[in-house]
Design a protein around this motif. Structure first.
Motif, mmCIF file in Angstrom:
data_model
loop_
_atom_site.group_PDB
_atom_site.id
_atom_site.type_symbol
_atom_site.label_atom_id
_atom_site.label_comp_id
_atom_site.label_asym_id
_atom_site.label_seq_id
_atom_site.Cartn_x
_atom_site.Cartn_y
_atom_site.Cartn_z
ATOM 1 N N GLU A 26 4.333 -3.677 2.389
ATOM 2 C CA GLU A 26 4.900 -3.704 1.038
ATOM 3 C C GLU A 26 3.770 -3.691 0.020
ATOM 4 O O GLU A 26 2.620 -4.056 0.337
ATOM 5 C CB GLU A 26 5.766 -4.949 0.843
ATOM 6 C CG GLU A 26 6.998 -4.990 1.754
ATOM 7 C CD GLU A 26 7.822 -6.246 1.517
ATOM 8 O OE1 GLU A 26 7.349 -7.097 0.734
ATOM 9 O OE2 GLU A 26 8.901 -6.367 2.120
ATOM 10 N N GLY A 27 4.088 -3.242 -1.181
ATOM 11 C CA GLY A 27 3.149 -3.321 -2.291
ATOM 12 C C GLY A 27 1.917 -2.456 -2.098
ATOM 13 O O GLY A 27 1.974 -1.305 -1.665
ATOM 14 N N ARG A 41 -0.334 4.690 2.876
ATOM 15 C CA ARG A 41 0.189 6.026 2.567
ATOM 16 C C ARG A 41 -0.939 6.996 2.195
ATOM 17 O O ARG A 41 -0.890 8.181 2.530
ATOM 18 C CB ARG A 41 1.194 5.917 1.423
ATOM 19 C CG ARG A 41 1.845 7.245 1.092
ATOM 20 C CD ARG A 41 2.645 7.154 -0.179
ATOM 21 N NE ARG A 41 3.202 8.469 -0.506
ATOM 22 C CZ ARG A 41 3.715 8.774 -1.673
ATOM 23 N NH1 ARG A 41 3.738 7.866 -2.634
ATOM 24 N NH2 ARG A 41 4.201 9.981 -1.899
ATOM 25 N N ALA A 42 -1.981 6.485 1.510
ATOM 26 C CA ALA A 42 -3.098 7.349 1.122
ATOM 27 C C ALA A 42 -3.861 7.877 2.334
ATOM 28 O O ALA A 42 -4.521 8.916 2.263
ATOM 29 C CB ALA A 42 -4.045 6.588 0.193
#
Length: 495
Positions: free
Chosen positions: A95-96, A103-104
């Protein structure tokens, strides 16, 4: 030397036993380590997993079956049950910022062009595009094919037809489009277009129009401008000299002469000397070949210009005079090449010679004024020399007959043809087909009756041997001498 008695051998504990005067060392009992190693060695030699498809029923097969059964039983014993899931730890969802960092580094951003750092997701300020934008320019290359049209090549590459025709007309002012060789690469740049409904405009075009010319077309101030770019060419011929050695062909090729030039050299030389008899290993060959070197580095090799051979007795110096198919080999003195003997009119076997013979049809001795050449029905008959067709038609015992008139009072006749391929009054060249073998007239089978006349008198065709010699004179001889001097002035190995 002495031997102990059996009684003596039994006496004395620990004493070494003697046999024939040699002592035998007492043997010690094997240790536990030795027994373990022996068992391990035997176990390693046993194949515990043999192929159960081979040697069925043997001891090896039963041992393999037992091993397989034991492994299956152990797996079933240690399993938690076939219907019970395996319990494992499940990580908590990201999360966050942790999710953004992960994701990067995922595959999707890398596939979209990201390399390092964090990739921000789209927000409300990002507006989706209705269609993918076009590139501002496109650089591509097109190839001119054999029998292709210049403007059609441009149109296939995406240029508008009217603009392709305009460019073709512009290029035609610098070079004839028909002279552009197939395989020529056209490098072009297509610019931005106002909409997808129209072709892209041609911004740049560049190609090699000739060996000595580049052509460039560019859009300047909204209009296309064609600029010819001449290329400096050095036409100094290539001269190659060397010792004949064991093979004239191989030595010339090893010296750097192209294969076609060497073949032309040998053919020219063979008209003056016998290659196998007169050419010695110590002779020196000399070739001068047409060559063009462009300032851009390309080299173009042309025809053989000079064929020389330095022998102990004399030199052979042949110079090609004339362009293309009209070129002939002349000696350095200006004497033209020898043409050789008259060509045989048909490929076959000699069946009857010139002179008196017993005629197979008239059944009497008669003069045979020619030679008979046996050949298959329909075999092409060719003119022995170039000349004018004097007769082409039916002629009594000759059947279908052709008579050719040549220079120097010579004439040739061809009889018993199945079909005539020329007409009276026409000119034929040496080797041209004038008819086909047959058996017309007074003939017993397919063959050619070949006859030769000199000043109206019949002569033996096989005895005819002549050469044609051309001699330059006047201004032609002066120009030829200058050509010879310029070729001999070229330094060997000049590039």
């Amino acid at each position: 030397m002495f031997l102990r008695s059996d009684h003596d051998l039994d006496q004395g504990g620990g004493a070494a036993a003697l046999t024939f005067g040699r002592a035998i060392a007492p043997q010690s009992s094997p240790t536990a380590q030795d027994r373990f190693e022996a068992v391990r060695s035997r176990m390693a030699q046993i194949d515990w997993a043999p192929d159960l498809g081979a040697q069925i029923g043997s001891a090896t097969w039963w041992r393999g079956a037992a091993t397989c059964t034991a492994l299956i039983a152990a797996t079933c014993f240690m399993s938690p049950g076939f219907n019970n899931p395996l319990i494992g730890a499940v990580p908590a969802p990201l999360e966050g910022s942790a999710w953004e960092d992960a994701r990067a580094q995922a595959i999707t951003p890398l596939g979209l062009g990201a390399n390092t750092g964090r990739r921000m997701a789209s927000n409300d300020l990002v507006a989706p595009l209705a269609e993918t934008p076009e590139r501002p320019i496109i650089e591509l290359a097109a190839t001119l094919g054999s029998g292709d049209n210049f403007s059609r090549v441009l149109a296939r590459a995406g240029v508008a037809r009217d603009e392709a025709e305009t460019v073709a007309n512009m290029v035609a002012r610098a070079v004839a489009l028909s002279t552009i060789k197939p395989g020529t690469q056209l490098a072009m740049t297509l610019g931005r277009r106002p909409s997808r409904d129209v072709p892209r405009p041609l911004d740049k075009l560049r190609f090699r129009a000739r060996f000595d010319l580049n052509v460039a077309v560019a859009r300047t101030g909204g209009a296309l401008v064609m600029t010819p770019e001449p290329i400096a060419i050095d036409n100094t011929p290539l001269r190659i000299r060397g010792v004949v050695g064991q093979s004239l062909y191989r030595s010339a090729r090893a010296a750097g002469a192209p294969a076609k030039a060497v073949e032309a050299y040998i053919r020219a030389l063979a008209s003056r000397v016998s290659i196998g008899r007169d050419v010695q290993a110590s002779n020196v060959f000399d070739l001068v070949i047409r060559q063009a070197r462009a300032a851009t580095g390309e080299v173009q090799i042309g025809e053989l210009l000079y064929a020389g051979l330095e022998r102990d007795a004399k030199k052979v110096q042949l110079v090609r005079w004339g362009e293309g198919k009209n070129g002939q080999w002349f000696e350095a003195s200006g004497t033209g090449e020898r043409r050789g003997v008259m060509q045989m009119p048909v490929a076959g076997r000699l069946t009857s010679s010139y002179g008196m013979r017993f005629h197979p049809i008239a059944r009497m001795m008669r003069m045979h004024k020619g030679i008979d050449i046996g050949a298959s029905y329909g075999t092409p008959i060719r003119a022995a020399m170039g000349g004018i067709v004097a007769i082409a038609g039916r002629s009594r015992g000759y059947g279908n007959f052709v008579k050719l008139a040549h220079s120097g009072g010579l004439a040739t006749g061809y009889g018993h043809m199945s079909r005539i391929a020329v007409r009276s009054g026409t000119r034929v060249t040496q080797g041209q087909i004038i008819g086909y073998v047959g058996s017309t007239g007074m003939s017993t089978g397919p063959h050619l009756h070949y006859e030769v006349w000199r000043n109206g008198a019949s002569i033996n065709p096989r005895a005819l041997s002549f050469t044609e010699v051309a001699q330059l004179s006047g201004k032609a001889l002066q120009a030829f001498k200058a050509r010879v001097a310029s070729l001999l002035a070229v330094k060997p190995g000049a590039h």
